[in-house]
Design an enzyme around this catalytic site. Structure first.
Site, PDB file in Angstrom:
ATOM      1  N   GLY A   1       0.838  -1.198   0.000  1.00  0.00           N
ATOM      2  CA  GLY A   1       0.000   0.000   0.000  1.00  0.00           C
ATOM      3  C   GLY A   1       0.871   1.244   0.000  1.00  0.00           C
ATOM      4  O   GLY A   1       2.103   1.159   0.088  1.00  0.00           O
TER       5      GLY A   1
ATOM      6  N   LYS B   1     -14.185 -10.285  18.780  1.00  0.00           N
ATOM      7  CA  LYS B   1     -14.829 -11.013  19.885  1.00  0.00           C
ATOM      8  C   LYS B   1     -14.865 -10.137  21.139  1.00  0.00           C
ATOM      9  O   LYS B   1     -15.889 -10.032  21.808  1.00  0.00           O
ATOM     10  CB  LYS B   1     -14.031 -12.297  20.141  1.00  0.00           C
ATOM     11  CG  LYS B   1     -14.579 -13.169  21.245  1.00  0.00           C
ATOM     12  CD  LYS B   1     -13.686 -14.392  21.407  1.00  0.00           C
ATOM     13  CE  LYS B   1     -13.865 -14.961  22.802  1.00  0.00           C
ATOM     14  NZ  LYS B   1     -12.825 -15.932  23.124  1.00  0.00           N
TER      15      LYS B   1
ATOM     16  N   TYR C   1      -0.627 -17.926  -0.297  1.00  0.00           N
ATOM     17  CA  TYR C   1      -1.778 -17.021  -0.423  1.00  0.00           C
ATOM     18  C   TYR C   1      -3.094 -17.810  -0.339  1.00  0.00           C
ATOM     19  O   TYR C   1      -3.959 -17.505   0.483  1.00  0.00           O
ATOM     20  CB  TYR C   1      -1.677 -16.286  -1.752  1.00  0.00           C
ATOM     21  CG  TYR C   1      -2.760 -15.250  -1.982  1.00  0.00           C
ATOM     22  CD1 TYR C   1      -2.740 -14.030  -1.314  1.00  0.00           C
ATOM     23  CD2 TYR C   1      -3.785 -15.492  -2.888  1.00  0.00           C
ATOM     24  CE1 TYR C   1      -3.728 -13.076  -1.551  1.00  0.00           C
ATOM     25  CE2 TYR C   1      -4.768 -14.537  -3.130  1.00  0.00           C
ATOM     26  CZ  TYR C   1      -4.737 -13.336  -2.458  1.00  0.00           C
ATOM     27  OH  TYR C   1      -5.712 -12.392  -2.691  1.00  0.00           O
TER      28      TYR C   1
ATOM     29  N   TYR D   1     -14.797 -19.048  14.693  1.00  0.00           N
ATOM     30  CA  TYR D   1     -15.105 -18.011  15.686  1.00  0.00           C
ATOM     31  C   TYR D   1     -16.612 -17.733  15.713  1.00  0.00           C
ATOM     32  O   TYR D   1     -17.176 -17.430  16.751  1.00  0.00           O
ATOM     33  CB  TYR D   1     -14.335 -16.714  15.402  1.00  0.00           C
ATOM     34  CG  TYR D   1     -13.043 -16.609  16.174  1.00  0.00           C
ATOM     35  CD1 TYR D   1     -11.912 -17.317  15.784  1.00  0.00           C
ATOM     36  CD2 TYR D   1     -12.943 -15.814  17.323  1.00  0.00           C
ATOM     37  CE1 TYR D   1     -10.726 -17.222  16.493  1.00  0.00           C
ATOM     38  CE2 TYR D   1     -11.759 -15.715  18.031  1.00  0.00           C
ATOM     39  CZ  TYR D   1     -10.661 -16.422  17.609  1.00  0.00           C
ATOM     40  OH  TYR D   1      -9.498 -16.328  18.331  1.00  0.00           O
TER      41      TYR D   1
HETATM   42  P1  NAD Z   1      -3.087  -4.332  -2.172  1.00  0.00           P
HETATM   43  O1  NAD Z   1      -1.791  -5.053  -2.187  1.00  0.00           O
HETATM   44  O2  NAD Z   1      -3.197  -3.047  -2.924  1.00  0.00           O
HETATM   45  O3  NAD Z   1      -3.571  -4.047  -0.689  1.00  0.00           O
HETATM   46  C1  NAD Z   1      -3.192  -4.819   0.421  1.00  0.00           C
HETATM   47  C2  NAD Z   1      -2.868  -3.868   1.567  1.00  0.00           C
HETATM   48  O4  NAD Z   1      -2.534  -4.644   2.735  1.00  0.00           O
HETATM   49  C3  NAD Z   1      -1.658  -2.986   1.263  1.00  0.00           C
HETATM   50  O5  NAD Z   1      -1.945  -1.647   1.604  1.00  0.00           O
HETATM   51  C4  NAD Z   1      -0.565  -3.567   2.149  1.00  0.00           C
HETATM   52  O6  NAD Z   1       0.429  -2.609   2.512  1.00  0.00           O
HETATM   53  C5  NAD Z   1      -1.367  -4.079   3.331  1.00  0.00           C
HETATM   54  N1  NAD Z   1      -0.683  -5.142   4.084  1.00  0.00           N
HETATM   55  C6  NAD Z   1      -0.075  -6.251   3.595  1.00  0.00           C
HETATM   56  N2  NAD Z   1       0.425  -6.991   4.593  1.00  0.00           N
HETATM   57  C7  NAD Z   1       0.111  -6.337   5.756  1.00  0.00           C
HETATM   58  C8  NAD Z   1       0.369  -6.597   7.127  1.00  0.00           C
HETATM   59  N3  NAD Z   1       1.055  -7.682   7.514  1.00  0.00           N
HETATM   60  N4  NAD Z   1      -0.085  -5.711   8.042  1.00  0.00           N
HETATM   61  C9  NAD Z   1      -0.764  -4.585   7.663  1.00  0.00           C
HETATM   62  N5  NAD Z   1      -1.023  -4.286   6.379  1.00  0.00           N
HETATM   63  C10 NAD Z   1      -0.589  -5.154   5.428  1.00  0.00           C
HETATM   64  O7  NAD Z   1      -4.178  -5.371  -2.711  1.00  0.00           O
HETATM   65  P2  NAD Z   1      -5.753  -5.226  -2.952  1.00  0.00           P
HETATM   66  O8  NAD Z   1      -6.023  -5.637  -4.341  1.00  0.00           O
HETATM   67  O9  NAD Z   1      -6.222  -3.913  -2.459  1.00  0.00           O
HETATM   68  O10 NAD Z   1      -6.306  -6.374  -2.000  1.00  0.00           O
HETATM   69  C11 NAD Z   1      -6.944  -6.107  -0.767  1.00  0.00           C
HETATM   70  C12 NAD Z   1      -7.491  -7.405  -0.184  1.00  0.00           C
HETATM   71  O11 NAD Z   1      -8.425  -7.991  -1.094  1.00  0.00           O
HETATM   72  C13 NAD Z   1      -6.412  -8.456   0.082  1.00  0.00           C
HETATM   73  O12 NAD Z   1      -6.726  -9.152   1.271  1.00  0.00           O
HETATM   74  C14 NAD Z   1      -6.550  -9.392  -1.100  1.00  0.00           C
HETATM   75  O13 NAD Z   1      -6.139 -10.694  -0.794  1.00  0.00           O
HETATM   76  C15 NAD Z   1      -8.037  -9.321  -1.386  1.00  0.00           C
HETATM   77  N6  NAD Z   1      -8.335  -9.644  -2.789  1.00  0.00           N
HETATM   78  C16 NAD Z   1      -8.126  -8.739  -3.775  1.00  0.00           C
HETATM   79  C17 NAD Z   1      -8.390  -9.098  -5.097  1.00  0.00           C
HETATM   80  C18 NAD Z   1      -8.225  -8.142  -6.235  1.00  0.00           C
HETATM   81  O14 NAD Z   1      -8.440  -8.529  -7.373  1.00  0.00           O
HETATM   82  N7  NAD Z   1      -7.912  -6.892  -6.042  1.00  0.00           N
HETATM   83  C19 NAD Z   1      -8.854 -10.389  -5.394  1.00  0.00           C
HETATM   84  C20 NAD Z   1      -9.028 -11.281  -4.351  1.00  0.00           C
HETATM   85  C21 NAD Z   1      -8.778 -10.904  -3.054  1.00  0.00           C
END
Ligand code: NAD
Ligand code: UDP
Length: 312
Positions: free
Chosen positions: A36, A103, A143, A157
């Protein structure tokens, strides 16, 4: 309400923060800024109802909130495979810590899960009742299995402690604020095309995905969080059911830009799913949700975003 968004400085998280602020909520955005960027929420930083907390969800955090959206996790294969052990910790410990928090303070919690829980699917299109075909020891497993365990934890939960959970299975979502170096197909294709580089097609380009525009995705997540049915704890697919191959996507991008695009072939990554299409019957029936923005329109908006970003 006071609402926590983990991963709030990422692509989807920042759009969600915008939406929640617009709806009049207090938003706590927690992010470790791995994938991010502060820029994604820069416009919110001075807002009286917005707070950014740099924090890693593998560590617990004590907060008082009404709702939690747990999005923290790198989503692009290049990023989640960079440190696979950390990816597992983020999904598993992140979910555990957020569930512990939910919780304690009796908050409703939504887990961002993924179509990757279906792996390389033997059933097509994918319904929520399909259990998936996931390799437990491959390069994508950190993942896929991390998200599967997050779903397990959410459900346990709920059953064991009565936590009010929601699970959204997000299918490939794209739009403005994807990072230039994100590595997923949509940003790669657009950025390469705008920079006049050959577009990297992995494998023969005939593998399929269904692409959802970010605004539709956020609407779906909000609708699920607001849904009050007795089955609200069950996973819901949110995505497009319009299936396109990577070659179709290339063609559409070429039409959007009004010129032919050069391509270069790259090997298909290990365990790259061959086909993917969301069955969104559940979202339609329970949430009255369906995507509003066509791939053509979404692509035009996303191209405009990258054009401005790259000064094209
Ligand atoms: P992204 O990589 O832009 O966003 C993920 C965010 O999580 C980033 O800001 C990153 O810095 C933060 N992050 C990662 N590890 C972290 C940690 N340990 N502690 C705190 N922050 C952490 O990706 P996105 O596309 O915005 O995805 C957001 C969520 O949606 C994710 O959980 C992803 O698995 C899920 N998702 C997205 C898609 C898609 O197509 N965009 C599809 C399936 C699932
Ligand atoms: N892909 C591609 N070129 C790229 C990046 C990805 O052809 O530059 C392909 C990739 O092999 C996959 C599809 O596009 O089949 C979607 O990949 P992405 O990483 O966006 O999402 P996921 O595989 O996680 O669905």
């Amino acid at each position: 309400m006071r609402i926590l968004v983990t991963g709030g400085a990422g692509f989807l998280g920042s759009h969600l923060c915008d939406r929640l602020i617009r709806d009049g909520h207090d938003v706590l955005c927690v992010d470790n800024l791995f994938t991010g960027n502060r820029r994604n929420v820069e416009h919110l930083l001075g807002h009286p109802h917005f707070e950014f907390i740099r924090h890693d969800v593998v560590q617990p955090i004590l907060l008082e909130v009404d709702w939690i959206f747990n999005l923290a996790c790198p989503a692009s294969p290049i990023h989640y495979q960079y440190n696979p052990v950390k990816t597992v910790k983020t999904s598993v410990l992140g979910a555990l810590h957020m569930l512990g928090l939910a919780k304690r303070v009796r908050a409703r919690i939504l887990q961002a899960s993924t179509s990757e829980v279906y792996g390389d699917p033997a059933e097509h299109p994918q319904k929520e009742t399909y259990w998936g075909n996931v390799n437990p020891i491959g390069p994508r497993s950190c993942y896929d299995e991390g998200k599967r365990i997050a779903e397990t934890l959410m459900t346990d939960y709920h059953r064991q402690n009565g936590v009010d959970v929601r699970i959204v299975r997000i299918f490939n979502t794209y739009g403005p604020r994807m990072a230039v170096g994100d590595g997923r197909v949509m940003s790669n294709f657009i950025v390469q095309a705008l920079q006049g580089e050959p577009v990297t097609v992995y494998g023969d380009g005939r593998q399929t995905r269904s692409f959802c525009y970010v605004d539709d995705q956020i609407d779906g997540m909000m609708a699920l969080m607001q849904y009050e049915g007795a089955d609200a704890h069950e996973p819901v697919n949110v995505g497009s059911s319009e299936e396109v191959s990577m070659l179709d996507l290339l063609q559409l991008l070429s039409e959007t830009l009004g010129r032919p695009l050069q391509t270069v072939s790259r090997p298909l990554p290990t365990d790259d799913p061959l086909r993917r299409r969301a069955d969104t019957t559940r979202a339609r029936e329970r949430l009255s949700w369906q995507p509003q923005i066509s791939l053509r329109d979404g692509l035009t908006r996303t191209v405009a975003f990258f054009r401005e970003l790259l000064g094209d």
